[in-house]
Write a protein that holds these residues in place. Structure first.
Motif, mmCIF file in Angstrom:
data_model
loop_
_atom_site.group_PDB
_atom_site.id
_atom_site.type_symbol
_atom_site.label_atom_id
_atom_site.label_comp_id
_atom_site.label_asym_id
_atom_site.label_seq_id
_atom_site.Cartn_x
_atom_site.Cartn_y
_atom_site.Cartn_z
ATOM 1 N N ILE A 44 42.898 24.896 46.669
ATOM 2 C CA ILE A 44 43.574 23.893 47.489
ATOM 3 C C ILE A 44 43.541 24.379 48.940
ATOM 4 O O ILE A 44 43.289 25.559 49.200
ATOM 5 N N THR A 45 43.813 23.496 49.867
ATOM 6 C CA THR A 45 43.585 23.828 51.278
ATOM 7 C C THR A 45 44.698 24.652 51.910
ATOM 8 O O THR A 45 44.447 25.358 52.891
ATOM 9 N N ARG A 46 45.914 24.608 51.403
ATOM 10 C CA ARG A 46 47.022 25.216 52.130
ATOM 11 C C ARG A 46 47.117 26.737 51.946
ATOM 12 O O ARG A 46 47.772 27.421 52.732
ATOM 13 N N CYS A 47 46.468 27.281 50.936
ATOM 14 C CA CYS A 47 46.569 28.734 50.715
ATOM 15 C C CYS A 47 45.188 29.297 50.377
ATOM 16 O O CYS A 47 44.946 29.758 49.257
ATOM 17 N N PRO A 48 44.260 29.269 51.334
ATOM 18 C CA PRO A 48 42.870 29.650 51.034
ATOM 19 C C PRO A 48 42.696 31.104 50.616
ATOM 20 O O PRO A 48 41.853 31.403 49.771
ATOM 21 N N ASN A 49 43.465 32.014 51.188
ATOM 22 C CA ASN A 49 43.302 33.420 50.823
ATOM 23 C C ASN A 49 43.799 33.679 49.404
ATOM 24 O O ASN A 49 43.193 34.461 48.655
ATOM 25 N N TYR A 50 44.868 33.019 49.019
ATOM 26 C CA TYR A 50 45.370 33.121 47.648
ATOM 27 C C TYR A 50 44.298 32.644 46.671
ATOM 28 O O TYR A 50 43.983 33.330 45.694
ATOM 29 N N CYS A 51 43.745 31.465 46.941
ATOM 30 C CA CYS A 51 42.707 30.923 46.057
ATOM 31 C C CYS A 51 41.507 31.855 45.982
ATOM 32 O O CYS A 51 40.962 32.091 44.892
ATOM 33 N N ALA A 52 41.104 32.379 47.131
ATOM 34 C CA ALA A 52 39.945 33.265 47.162
ATOM 35 C C ALA A 52 40.214 34.559 46.399
ATOM 36 O O ALA A 52 39.341 35.065 45.675
ATOM 37 N N SER A 53 41.415 35.105 46.541
ATOM 38 C CA SER A 53 41.735 36.352 45.839
ATOM 39 C C SER A 53 41.748 36.138 44.329
ATOM 40 O O SER A 53 41.296 37.000 43.565
ATOM 41 N N LYS A 54 42.246 34.995 43.891
ATOM 42 C CA LYS A 54 42.267 34.704 42.456
ATOM 43 C C LYS A 54 40.861 34.404 41.932
ATOM 44 O O LYS A 54 40.523 34.765 40.796
ATOM 45 N N ALA A 55 40.038 33.752 42.734
ATOM 46 C CA ALA A 55 38.652 33.508 42.331
ATOM 47 C C ALA A 55 37.883 34.821 42.218
ATOM 48 O O ALA A 55 37.102 35.019 41.272
ATOM 49 N N ALA A 56 38.116 35.718 43.169
ATOM 50 C CA ALA A 56 37.474 37.033 43.105
ATOM 51 C C ALA A 56 37.908 37.774 41.850
ATOM 52 O O ALA A 56 37.092 38.393 41.150
ATOM 53 N N LEU A 57 39.194 37.718 41.542
ATOM 54 C CA LEU A 57 39.703 38.386 40.343
ATOM 55 C C LEU A 57 39.089 37.794 39.081
ATOM 56 O O LEU A 57 38.707 38.527 38.159
ATOM 57 N N HIS A 58 38.978 36.476 39.037
ATOM 58 C CA HIS A 58 38.385 35.815 37.876
ATOM 59 C C HIS A 58 36.945 36.274 37.657
ATOM 60 O O HIS A 58 36.546 36.612 36.538
ATOM 61 N N HIS A 59 36.149 36.325 38.710
ATOM 62 C CA HIS A 59 34.762 36.757 38.578
ATOM 63 C C HIS A 59 34.696 38.211 38.125
ATOM 64 O O HIS A 59 33.878 38.575 37.257
ATOM 65 N N TRP A 60 35.547 39.044 38.697
ATOM 66 C CA TRP A 60 35.561 40.458 38.314
ATOM 67 C C TRP A 60 35.950 40.618 36.850
ATOM 68 O O TRP A 60 35.391 41.455 36.140
ATOM 69 N N ILE A 61 36.904 39.828 36.371
ATOM 70 C CA ILE A 61 37.327 39.892 34.966
ATOM 71 C C ILE A 61 36.167 39.535 34.039
ATOM 72 O O ILE A 61 35.980 40.167 32.988
ATOM 73 N N LEU A 62 35.394 38.514 34.393
ATOM 74 C CA LEU A 62 34.232 38.149 33.583
ATOM 75 C C LEU A 62 33.287 39.343 33.427
ATOM 76 O O LEU A 62 32.805 39.637 32.329
ATOM 77 N N VAL A 63 33.050 40.027 34.525
ATOM 78 C CA VAL A 63 32.146 41.176 34.496
ATOM 79 C C VAL A 63 32.774 42.338 33.732
ATOM 80 O O VAL A 63 32.103 43.019 32.935
ATOM 81 N N LEU A 64 34.054 42.587 33.952
ATOM 82 C CA LEU A 64 34.738 43.667 33.245
ATOM 83 C C LEU A 64 34.658 43.455 31.735
ATOM 84 O O LEU A 64 34.381 44.394 30.973
ATOM 85 N N ARG A 65 34.914 42.238 31.291
ATOM 86 C CA ARG A 65 34.851 41.947 29.854
ATOM 87 C C ARG A 65 33.452 42.241 29.312
ATOM 88 O O ARG A 65 33.299 42.803 28.212
ATOM 89 N N LYS A 66 32.444 41.863 30.064
ATOM 90 C CA LYS A 66 31.070 42.111 29.632
ATOM 91 C C LYS A 66 30.779 43.617 29.588
ATOM 92 O O LYS A 66 30.138 44.124 28.651
ATOM 93 N N GLN A 67 31.256 44.347 30.585
ATOM 94 C CA GLN A 67 31.010 45.782 30.633
ATOM 95 C C GLN A 67 31.724 46.538 29.511
ATOM 96 O O GLN A 67 31.251 47.594 29.065
ATOM 97 N N LEU A 68 32.857 45.998 29.050
ATOM 98 C CA LEU A 68 33.640 46.671 28.006
ATOM 99 C C LEU A 68 33.400 46.085 26.616
ATOM 100 O O LEU A 68 34.146 46.374 25.684
ATOM 101 N N ARG A 69 32.359 45.300 26.466
ATOM 102 C CA ARG A 69 32.149 44.573 25.206
ATOM 103 C C ARG A 69 31.947 45.490 24.013
ATOM 104 O O ARG A 69 32.202 45.096 22.869
ATOM 105 N N ASP A 70 31.472 46.717 24.229
ATOM 106 C CA ASP A 70 31.244 47.633 23.121
ATOM 107 C C ASP A 70 32.416 48.596 22.904
ATOM 108 O O ASP A 70 32.299 49.544 22.117
#
Length: 255
Positions: free
Chosen positions: A150-176
């Protein structure tokens, strides 16, 4: 339905979603270590649930250099720890059409709280979790705004989007490994996140979003069912609209 974990460390447990989920974990039979900056809130949590079920550790996760010692102290005290919920978060309005209003220090604090601290905490606790014989879990609270900003809190949205992408990668890296990586996507929820004292441009912020008790019920149901991704309320609609297809592309790229 109880969680399959014995002791849960809840980081960001002094109010809102963190406090509500921590209370639910206790009610369902888990022992909880509550972490946050406000000592009086942590003491109230322990008093409410009893010292046999709840303990507290005051800590400010934005003090990144202190996280390794914090993790070491927690691990040495609670060797049965098998689940960590990283839930801390702050939200601030930013309007770049008025650049003179932008507080760079506030941007840095928001980014550090919502994103960077989670990486440092994960690095600190992972060696311990990876050595455990049974399943353990890292749970992260992101946001529906990680998917659609949303437009009123761009840094919040960006920080959560960054976290989401990192979580996807973390899950893949820890799959074994036996470390399960879980992401919780809240919609707007009626908590102090939207209070006027934190965001002066918002009035009656506690009335914004989904009632906290209803959110807690739906979120806990997904967590207890063992889901790796738990979108709730409006966030579920946004997630279902495109996220499965986007993750198919990610999985093809990640192999």
């Amino acid at each position: 339905m109880p969680l399959p974990y014995k002791r849960v460390l809840v980081i960001g447990a002094t109010s809102g979603i963190g406090e509500a989920l921590a209370s639910r974990f206790v009610a369902e039979g888990a022992k909880v270590i509550a972490v946050g900056r406000r000592k009086e809130n942590l003491e109230a949590f322990v008093h409410k649930h009893g010292k046999d079920k709840a303990t507290a550790v005051p800590f400010d996760i934005t003090e990144l250099d202190k996280i390794p010692n914090f993790a070491t102290n927690v691990i040495s005290t609670y060797d049965d720890l098998d689940c960590i919920l990283l839930n801390s978060g702050i939200q601030r309005g930013l309007d770049f059409s008025k650049p003179e209003s932008i507080d760079v220090d506030a941007i840095e604090t928001e980014y550090k709280t919502n994103y960077l601290s989670f990486l440092v905490l994960t690095k600190a606790f992972l060696p311990f979790l990876l050595k455990k014989q049974d399943e353990s879990s890292l749970m992260f609270t992101t946001s529906g705004l990680a998917l659609v900003p949303i437009t009123r809190c761009p840094n919040y949205c960006a920080s959560k989007a960054a976290l989401h992408h990192w979580i996807l990668v973390l899950r893949k890296q820890l799959r074994d490994s036996k470390v399960k990586v879980v992401e919780l996507f809240p919609p707007a929820v009626q908590t102090e996140l939207h209070d006027e004292k934190h965001q002066p441009d918002i009035k009656n912020g506690r009335q914004i979003g989904m009632p906290l008790d209803r959110f807690t019920d739906e979120a806990y149901e997904g967590l207890a069912a063992g889901k790796e991704e738990v979108p709730v309320g409006d966030a579920a609609g946004w997630y279902n609209a495109f996220e499965p297809q986007r993750q198919q592309l990610f999985n093809k790229m990640a192999g």
